[in-house]
Write a protein that holds these residues in place. Sequence first.
Motif, PDB file in Angstrom:
ATOM      1  N   ASN A 161       0.826  -1.165   0.144  1.00  0.00           N
ATOM      2  CA  ASN A 161      -0.166  -0.175  -0.223  1.00  0.00           C
ATOM      3  C   ASN A 161       1.028   1.270   0.116  1.00  0.00           C
ATOM      4  OD1 ASN A 161      -1.658   2.097   0.725  1.00  0.00           O
ATOM      5  ND2 ASN A 161      -3.170   0.818   1.675  1.00  0.00           N
ATOM      6  N   THR A 162       1.116   1.893  -1.015  1.00  0.00           N
ATOM      7  CA  THR A 162       1.861   2.989  -1.065  1.00  0.00           C
ATOM      8  C   THR A 162       1.429   4.333  -0.578  1.00  0.00           C
ATOM      9  OG1 THR A 162       0.809   3.623  -3.307  1.00  0.00           O
ATOM     10  CG2 THR A 162       2.966   2.268  -3.550  1.00  0.00           C
ATOM     11  N   ALA A 163       0.205   4.409  -0.381  1.00  0.00           N
ATOM     12  CA  ALA A 163      -0.602   5.347   0.176  1.00  0.00           C
ATOM     13  C   ALA A 163      -0.056   5.595   1.767  1.00  0.00           C
ATOM     14  CB  ALA A 163      -1.949   5.632   0.182  1.00  0.00           C
ATOM     15  N   ASP A 164      -0.275   4.204   2.276  1.00  0.00           N
ATOM     16  CA  ASP A 164       0.038   4.119   3.574  1.00  0.00           C
ATOM     17  C   ASP A 164       1.751   4.068   4.027  1.00  0.00           C
ATOM     18  OD1 ASP A 164      -0.716   2.850   6.515  1.00  0.00           O
ATOM     19  OD2 ASP A 164       0.857   1.474   5.928  1.00  0.00           O
ATOM     20  N   PHE A 165       2.276   3.700   3.072  1.00  0.00           N
ATOM     21  CA  PHE A 165       3.954   3.858   3.053  1.00  0.00           C
ATOM     22  C   PHE A 165       4.274   5.321   3.287  1.00  0.00           C
ATOM     23  CE2 PHE A 165       8.358   3.881   1.341  1.00  0.00           C
ATOM     24  CZ  PHE A 165       8.752   3.006   2.310  1.00  0.00           C
ATOM     25  N   PHE A 166       3.627   6.197   2.142  1.00  0.00           N
ATOM     26  CA  PHE A 166       3.899   7.450   2.165  1.00  0.00           C
ATOM     27  C   PHE A 166       3.320   8.338   3.255  1.00  0.00           C
ATOM     28  CE2 PHE A 166       2.375  11.770   1.005  1.00  0.00           C
ATOM     29  CZ  PHE A 166       3.512  12.314   0.416  1.00  0.00           C
ATOM     30  N   SER A 167       2.296   7.914   3.894  1.00  0.00           N
ATOM     31  CA  SER A 167       1.831   8.554   5.134  1.00  0.00           C
ATOM     32  C   SER A 167       2.838   8.544   6.306  1.00  0.00           C
ATOM     33  CB  SER A 167       0.477   8.056   5.455  1.00  0.00           C
ATOM     34  OG  SER A 167       0.004   8.530   6.634  1.00  0.00           O
ATOM     35  N   LYS A 168       3.400   7.104   6.382  1.00  0.00           N
ATOM     36  CA  LYS A 168       4.140   6.693   7.631  1.00  0.00           C
ATOM     37  C   LYS A 168       5.557   7.549   7.359  1.00  0.00           C
ATOM     38  CE  LYS A 168       2.157   2.308   8.573  1.00  0.00           C
ATOM     39  NZ  LYS A 168       2.545   1.092   8.417  1.00  0.00           N
ATOM     40  N   ASN A 169       6.050   7.828   6.200  1.00  0.00           N
ATOM     41  CA  ASN A 169       7.270   8.364   5.926  1.00  0.00           C
ATOM     42  C   ASN A 169       7.105   9.871   5.664  1.00  0.00           C
ATOM     43  OD1 ASN A 169       9.680   6.141   5.722  1.00  0.00           O
ATOM     44  ND2 ASN A 169       7.602   5.370   4.800  1.00  0.00           N
ATOM     45  N   TYR A 170       6.001  10.250   5.585  1.00  0.00           N
ATOM     46  CA  TYR A 170       6.016  11.934   5.045  1.00  0.00           C
ATOM     47  C   TYR A 170       6.624  12.927   5.743  1.00  0.00           C
ATOM     48  CZ  TYR A 170       3.649  16.115   3.894  1.00  0.00           C
ATOM     49  OH  TYR A 170       3.192  17.285   3.331  1.00  0.00           O
ATOM     50  N   ASP A 171       6.857  12.693   7.066  1.00  0.00           N
ATOM     51  CA  ASP A 171       7.722  13.601   7.637  1.00  0.00           C
ATOM     52  C   ASP A 171       9.121  13.732   7.286  1.00  0.00           C
ATOM     53  OD1 ASP A 171       5.573  14.703   9.192  1.00  0.00           O
ATOM     54  OD2 ASP A 171       5.817  13.631  11.082  1.00  0.00           O
ATOM     55  N   SER A 172       9.545  12.398   7.069  1.00  0.00           N
ATOM     56  CA  SER A 172      10.861  12.185   6.400  1.00  0.00           C
ATOM     57  C   SER A 172      11.154  12.800   5.209  1.00  0.00           C
ATOM     58  CB  SER A 172      11.218  10.760   6.332  1.00  0.00           C
ATOM     59  OG  SER A 172      11.270  10.163   7.805  1.00  0.00           O
ATOM     60  N   TYR A 173       9.973  12.660   4.136  1.00  0.00           N
ATOM     61  CA  TYR A 173      10.232  13.330   2.986  1.00  0.00           C
ATOM     62  C   TYR A 173      10.210  15.206   3.120  1.00  0.00           C
ATOM     63  CZ  TYR A 173       8.470   8.827   1.240  1.00  0.00           C
ATOM     64  OH  TYR A 173       8.438   7.680   0.941  1.00  0.00           O
ATOM     65  N   LEU A 174       9.591  15.405   4.172  1.00  0.00           N
ATOM     66  CA  LEU A 174       9.559  16.977   3.976  1.00  0.00           C
ATOM     67  C   LEU A 174      10.812  17.498   4.546  1.00  0.00           C
ATOM     68  CD1 LEU A 174       6.203  17.656   6.130  1.00  0.00           C
ATOM     69  CD2 LEU A 174       6.826  17.650   3.645  1.00  0.00           C
ATOM     70  N   LYS A 175      11.797  16.396   5.552  1.00  0.00           N
ATOM     71  CA  LYS A 175      13.149  16.662   5.846  1.00  0.00           C
ATOM     72  C   LYS A 175      14.014  16.550   4.764  1.00  0.00           C
ATOM     73  CE  LYS A 175      11.671  15.907  10.681  1.00  0.00           C
ATOM     74  NZ  LYS A 175      12.085  15.283  11.829  1.00  0.00           N
ATOM     75  N   ASP A 176      14.050  15.594   4.060  1.00  0.00           N
ATOM     76  CA  ASP A 176      14.984  14.991   2.879  1.00  0.00           C
ATOM     77  C   ASP A 176      14.122  14.721   1.745  1.00  0.00           C
ATOM     78  OD1 ASP A 176      17.041  14.142   1.353  1.00  0.00           O
ATOM     79  OD2 ASP A 176      17.300  12.221   2.886  1.00  0.00           O
ATOM     80  N   GLU A 177      13.795  15.613   0.931  1.00  0.00           N
ATOM     81  CA  GLU A 177      13.216  15.088  -0.329  1.00  0.00           C
ATOM     82  C   GLU A 177      13.889  14.071  -1.176  1.00  0.00           C
ATOM     83  OE1 GLU A 177      15.890  18.973  -1.269  1.00  0.00           O
ATOM     84  OE2 GLU A 177      14.664  18.116   0.260  1.00  0.00           O
ATOM     85  N   ASN A 178      15.140  14.000  -1.220  1.00  0.00           N
ATOM     86  CA  ASN A 178      15.904  12.833  -1.971  1.00  0.00           C
ATOM     87  C   ASN A 178      15.698  11.610  -1.449  1.00  0.00           C
ATOM     88  OD1 ASN A 178      17.178  14.827  -3.592  1.00  0.00           O
ATOM     89  ND2 ASN A 178      18.581  15.512  -1.806  1.00  0.00           N
ATOM     90  N   LEU A 179      15.105  11.430  -0.242  1.00  0.00           N
ATOM     91  CA  LEU A 179      14.655  10.069   0.213  1.00  0.00           C
ATOM     92  C   LEU A 179      13.727   9.116  -0.777  1.00  0.00           C
ATOM     93  CD1 LEU A 179      14.585   8.071   2.825  1.00  0.00           C
ATOM     94  CD2 LEU A 179      12.754   9.115   3.579  1.00  0.00           C
ATOM     95  N   ILE A 180      13.069  10.024  -1.503  1.00  0.00           N
ATOM     96  CA  ILE A 180      12.015   9.455  -2.377  1.00  0.00           C
ATOM     97  C   ILE A 180      12.771   8.773  -3.459  1.00  0.00           C
ATOM     98  CG2 ILE A 180      11.553  11.309  -4.232  1.00  0.00           C
ATOM     99  CD1 ILE A 180       8.458  10.637  -3.415  1.00  0.00           C
ATOM    100  N   LYS A 181      13.999   9.242  -3.651  1.00  0.00           N
ATOM    101  CA  LYS A 181      14.655   8.210  -4.952  1.00  0.00           C
ATOM    102  C   LYS A 181      15.112   6.754  -4.412  1.00  0.00           C
ATOM    103  CE  LYS A 181      17.285  12.745  -6.076  1.00  0.00           C
ATOM    104  NZ  LYS A 181      18.415  13.387  -6.142  1.00  0.00           N
ATOM    105  N   GLN A 182      15.064   6.677  -3.089  1.00  0.00           N
ATOM    106  CA  GLN A 182      15.302   5.327  -2.726  1.00  0.00           C
ATOM    107  C   GLN A 182      13.954   4.711  -2.756  1.00  0.00           C
ATOM    108  OE1 GLN A 182      17.569   8.008  -1.130  1.00  0.00           O
ATOM    109  NE2 GLN A 182      18.801   7.126  -2.980  1.00  0.00           N
TER     110      GLN A 182
END
Length: 252
Positions: A161-182
């Motif tokens: 479930n990508t939406a659930d995975f995104f929700s759990k990692n959202y704060d991390s994406y805000l701090k490090d936008e490059n995390l989404i590359k992994q």
Amino acid sequence: MIVCLKGWNDNANGVRLAICNDVIDIMICYFKIDYIKQYPLTLQHISCSELYCQHDFPCTHPDRSLICLTVFDYDWCKFVFQLSHELCHCSTSRKNLPQNIKWFDEFLCCFSSWVVINHYIKNVMPSSSEMFGNVKSTQDAFYYYYNLLLNQDNHIYDVFNTADFFSKNYDSYLKDENLIKQHDIYYLKFYDELNDDFTGLSFIGKLHLIDTEHNCDIAGYLTKLIKLCNDVEIRTISKICKLFGINLIENK
């Protein structure tokens, strides 16, 4: 577009320029980013980059006038992969984007690289013979490179479930936008969802029109975007919203 090459002291700049023109044409075809041709561009190796390049990674100058790549030899697949990512940054905005939506910009730029790589696998390009001798060997080389990308140990592909995975990692994406590359799972699933119908990706060519000065929220950003889009583009954006679990703002 006027492209200036710097930092490669060999005899391959003609090939690099041909590839650059090909990649720009591919991205204009899929993403309708005619905007990118309005400005001159300097493309250089990172070894002669300015001080803002603090890491040994491909990067784009904040004013989008300069792209730095790390490919120093004749690894044309890697060259195309990096170039298409950074060119996408040049097409989305001429301004610094709000921190809260930088991860989304990275998502689109990562996705553009996969689109371009797959285009080289499936289509004949004018620069093919200059890269690998002929069309067949070019397609084989890009297919091999594509599979290398799929098998990177530090990337994530098995998410139910990508939406659930995104929700759990959202704060991390805000701090490090490059995390989404992994977290390649997002653009790989999006690629599969489109099923080779890239018509709606033309919304990318409209991103530079969005006023980001008074909005730092992804829902508001995409809500502004769909007002500029046709029905096909809106359906494509809706697939992105479903992928990330984003709810657009109504009546705004």
